[in-house]
Structures are given as C-alpha cells and as structure tokens.
Design a protein around this motif. Structure first.
Motif, PDB file in Angstrom:
ATOM      1  N   GLU A 100       3.851 -11.257   0.610  1.00 38.64           N
ATOM      2  CA  GLU A 100       5.264 -10.928   0.806  1.00 38.64           C
ATOM      3  C   GLU A 100       5.974 -10.725  -0.537  1.00 38.64           C
ATOM      4  O   GLU A 100       6.801  -9.824  -0.692  1.00 38.64           O
ATOM      5  N   ALA A 101       5.640 -11.557  -1.516  1.00 42.57           N
ATOM      6  CA  ALA A 101       6.268 -11.431  -2.838  1.00 42.57           C
ATOM      7  C   ALA A 101       5.872 -10.145  -3.543  1.00 42.57           C
ATOM      8  O   ALA A 101       6.605  -9.656  -4.404  1.00 42.57           O
ATOM      9  N   CYS A 102       4.715  -9.581  -3.163  1.00 39.71           N
ATOM     10  CA  CYS A 102       4.200  -8.354  -3.785  1.00 39.71           C
ATOM     11  C   CYS A 102       4.491  -7.111  -2.957  1.00 39.71           C
ATOM     12  O   CYS A 102       4.130  -6.001  -3.377  1.00 39.71           O
ATOM     13  N   TRP A 103       5.057  -7.250  -1.784  1.00 38.43           N
ATOM     14  CA  TRP A 103       5.046  -6.204  -0.759  1.00 38.43           C
ATOM     15  C   TRP A 103       5.587  -4.868  -1.251  1.00 38.43           C
ATOM     16  O   TRP A 103       5.002  -3.811  -1.033  1.00 38.43           O
ATOM     17  N   GLY A 104       6.725  -4.877  -1.888  1.00 42.97           N
ATOM     18  CA  GLY A 104       7.274  -3.642  -2.419  1.00 42.97           C
ATOM     19  C   GLY A 104       7.723  -2.682  -1.332  1.00 42.97           C
ATOM     20  O   GLY A 104       7.923  -3.049  -0.168  1.00 42.97           O
ATOM     21  N   GLY A 105       7.873  -1.405  -1.713  1.00 45.30           N
ATOM     22  CA  GLY A 105       8.325  -0.363  -0.795  1.00 45.30           C
ATOM     23  C   GLY A 105       7.202   0.583  -0.434  1.00 45.30           C
ATOM     24  O   GLY A 105       6.016   0.226  -0.521  1.00 45.30           O
ATOM     25  N   PRO A 106       7.531   1.820  -0.043  1.00 43.56           N
ATOM     26  CA  PRO A 106       6.510   2.779   0.396  1.00 43.56           C
ATOM     27  C   PRO A 106       5.564   3.219  -0.710  1.00 43.56           C
ATOM     28  O   PRO A 106       4.548   3.861  -0.421  1.00 43.56           O
ATOM     29  N   GLU A 107       5.883   2.866  -1.953  1.00 43.81           N
ATOM     30  CA  GLU A 107       4.975   3.199  -3.066  1.00 43.81           C
ATOM     31  C   GLU A 107       3.807   2.230  -3.166  1.00 43.81           C
ATOM     32  O   GLU A 107       2.875   2.448  -3.961  1.00 43.81           O
ATOM     33  N   THR A 108       3.802   1.162  -2.369  1.00 50.27           N
ATOM     34  CA  THR A 108       2.816   0.084  -2.500  1.00 50.27           C
ATOM     35  C   THR A 108       1.832   0.100  -1.338  1.00 50.27           C
ATOM     36  O   THR A 108       2.219   0.209  -0.173  1.00 50.27           O
ATOM     37  N   LEU A 109       0.548  -0.028  -1.662  1.00 48.82           N
ATOM     38  CA  LEU A 109      -0.518  -0.213  -0.679  1.00 48.82           C
ATOM     39  C   LEU A 109      -1.114  -1.600  -0.901  1.00 48.82           C
ATOM     40  O   LEU A 109      -1.442  -1.972  -2.029  1.00 48.82           O
ATOM     41  N   VAL A 110      -1.255  -2.364   0.177  1.00 48.72           N
ATOM     42  CA  VAL A 110      -1.856  -3.698   0.110  1.00 48.72           C
ATOM     43  C   VAL A 110      -3.274  -3.613   0.667  1.00 48.72           C
ATOM     44  O   VAL A 110      -3.485  -3.122   1.782  1.00 48.72           O
ATOM     45  N   LEU A 111      -4.249  -4.079  -0.089  1.00 47.77           N
ATOM     46  CA  LEU A 111      -5.650  -4.082   0.324  1.00 47.77           C
ATOM     47  C   LEU A 111      -6.182  -5.507   0.347  1.00 47.77           C
ATOM     48  O   LEU A 111      -6.012  -6.257  -0.618  1.00 47.77           O
ATOM     49  N   ILE A 112      -6.849  -5.844   1.446  1.00 49.20           N
ATOM     50  CA  ILE A 112      -7.532  -7.124   1.587  1.00 49.20           C
ATOM     51  C   ILE A 112      -9.025  -6.833   1.623  1.00 49.20           C
ATOM     52  O   ILE A 112      -9.518  -6.151   2.528  1.00 49.20           O
ATOM     53  N   SER A 113      -9.754  -7.333   0.650  1.00 43.82           N
ATOM     54  CA  SER A 113     -11.188  -7.078   0.532  1.00 43.82           C
ATOM     55  C   SER A 113     -11.967  -8.189   1.230  1.00 43.82           C
ATOM     56  O   SER A 113     -11.828  -9.358   0.890  1.00 43.82           O
ATOM     57  N   SER A 114     -12.776  -7.806   2.239  1.00 40.51           N
ATOM     58  CA  SER A 114     -13.550  -8.814   2.968  1.00 40.51           C
ATOM     59  C   SER A 114     -14.721  -8.170   3.692  1.00 40.51           C
ATOM     60  O   SER A 114     -14.576  -7.099   4.290  1.00 40.51           O
TER      61      SER A 114
END
Length: 268
Positions: free
Chosen positions: A166-180
C-alpha cells in the motif's frame, strides 16, 4: 558513487549472453502473444521465478499483457521471497542499479519505506536472490524506461506485506509484481491437484494460503489482502508445472500467473 547489484543467476536461470537472452525472450513472448488471456491491463500480477526453460512460458503470458502499458508504466514494485538468507521483515537494497545482460535498471531509493518497522535496508538477501532477478529481463523487454523498487520478503505477516504494498502503490504509472512459484517437488498429478486448489483460493481472495503451497506465499497473501481492500479482480492467466515444460514428471514445481484488474464502475 553509484553501486550496481550484479546478476547472480545469469547463465543458469536464463542465458548470460545478451543475444541469446534476447532470442529466448523473443521466442517466449512471441508464443505468449498467440495464446494470451484477454481482459483489462494488470494493475498487479503474481508471476513465477524459476529458470526460463521451466517457468518462462507461464511468466511470458503475463508479461505480454504488460506490453500494452509500455509507455505508461514507469515504475515497478517487485516483491519476491528470500531463498538464501533468513531474516525478519522486508529488505531494500543499497544498490543504485540492478544489472542484467540487457543493461541496468535504476533503483528507486524509497527511503520513506524505512519508516515502517518491518522494512530494513540490507544487501545480503539481495545478493544471491533469483526471485527478483529473473523478472528483470522480461521487464526490460516489454517496458520502456522504468525504475525498480525491489523488496526481498523474509519472515513477515500478510498484514506487514500489505502495508508495504500500500505504501508503494502509486498511480497508473506503477506495476506491482509478486514473484512466487507454487508447490515444489511433488509427483505430477499431486502437484496439479494441489496447485489447482491454491489457484482457486487466490482467485477467491482467500488467505492465508495453506503451508507449503507457494514459496512466495507471504507475498501472495499480502497481495490478496491489498486486492480485497482495493476491490481488485484476480484473473488466472496461466497455470502449469515443470512437468509440462521440461518433461520430468516425477518431481515437479508448479507455476501460475495471476493478474489483478481494477474493476470499472460500469462493470459492477
């Protein structure tokens, strides 16, 4: 003076020569473009992190969906599990850049995250870790210039991870990736059944995952917490295992790519 985190698994998990690496990525992405799952562009994704010969096809099916965002995404938040260094919390590196055979990616300083008690700045978890590194050549292939916020996830609660996301979420310029990756070293049929149940739980936004279902389960659980809070819709992009890609079905590792979409108000 700038510091660079050098590749740790180049030449093992993926080709170490730039031309060979580009050729492998071009092949994987070209195959994925012919069989992708339609839908909205991802706001976040779960992606696997084994060697490209094993999990590359599943990862590529996610990354071709990011191509549509090539000019929009300028920031990637990447979380992956620690395979080598046990520690509490989540670790940021001190490095200014992460290198691959395709070039260097600038690292976002993210000093503000250090206000969270579960976040430390420590290089040891990053030095040998492949769960983050194997994502970078894919990102370099499907995005233009971007900054990276890399976090290795140690012993943390889903709520700890969700707070960081949540602290890193940002706007539409940000992609969040979870590696698993998913299940490890089970017979093919057993792995398929277990992984199908794990995927079902993720798609239903159920957490926490049962033990030993995914090596990146802490990150996945944290992402599920965020998805529930933000009303994101999970969509299965692909699920298979190393028995489908590399042939040996006696002891396989499972892989899945799941994208998280923002639901528009006119979609219900």
């Amino acid at each position: 003076m700038a510091t660079v985190r050098q590749p740790a698994v180049s030449g093992r998990f993926y080709p170490g020569r730039p031309d060979d690496l580009r050729r492998d990525l071009d092949r994987l992405l070209a195959a994925a473009r012919t069989s992708g799952v339609p839908g909205s562009p991802p706001r976040a994704m779960i992606v696997p992190h084994a060697g490209y010969a094993y999990s590359g096809p599943t990862a590529a099916l996610g990354y071709v969906q990011v191509e549509a965002l090539r000019t929009r995404i300028s920031r990637v938040v990447l979380l992956g599990p620690s395979h080598y260094v046990p520690f509490p919390g989540l670790a940021l590196p001190t490095s200014d850049r992460f290198a691959t055979p395709l070039g260097e990616v600038p690292v976002e300083p993210a000093d503000g995250l250090l206000r969270l008690p579960q976040v430390v700045r420590w290089d040891a978890p990053h030095e040998r870790e492949h769960s983050l590194e194997v994502q970078l050549p894919f990102l370099q292939s499907v995005l233009d210039a971007f900054t990276l916020l890399p976090l290795v996830v140690g012993d943390a609660t889903p709520e700890d991870v969700a707070q960081v996301i949540e602290a890193c979420w940002g706007g539409p310029e940000t992609l969040v990736l979870i590696s698993s990756d998913l299940s490890h070293y089970r017979p093919y049929a057993d792995a398929r059944a277990m992984d199908a149940d794990t995927v079902r739980r993720i798609l239903a936004l159920q957490w926490p995952l049962p033990e030993r279902r995914a090596c990146g389960a802490v990150g996945v659980n944290g992402m599920v917490v965020v998805a529930r809070a933000r009303g994101l819709r999970p969509v299965l992009v692909d699920a298979r295992n190393s028995g489908d890609t590399a042939g040996d079905r006696a002891r396989v590792v499972g892989y899945a790519t799941v994208r998280f979409e923002e639901v528009r108000s006119d979609q219900g």
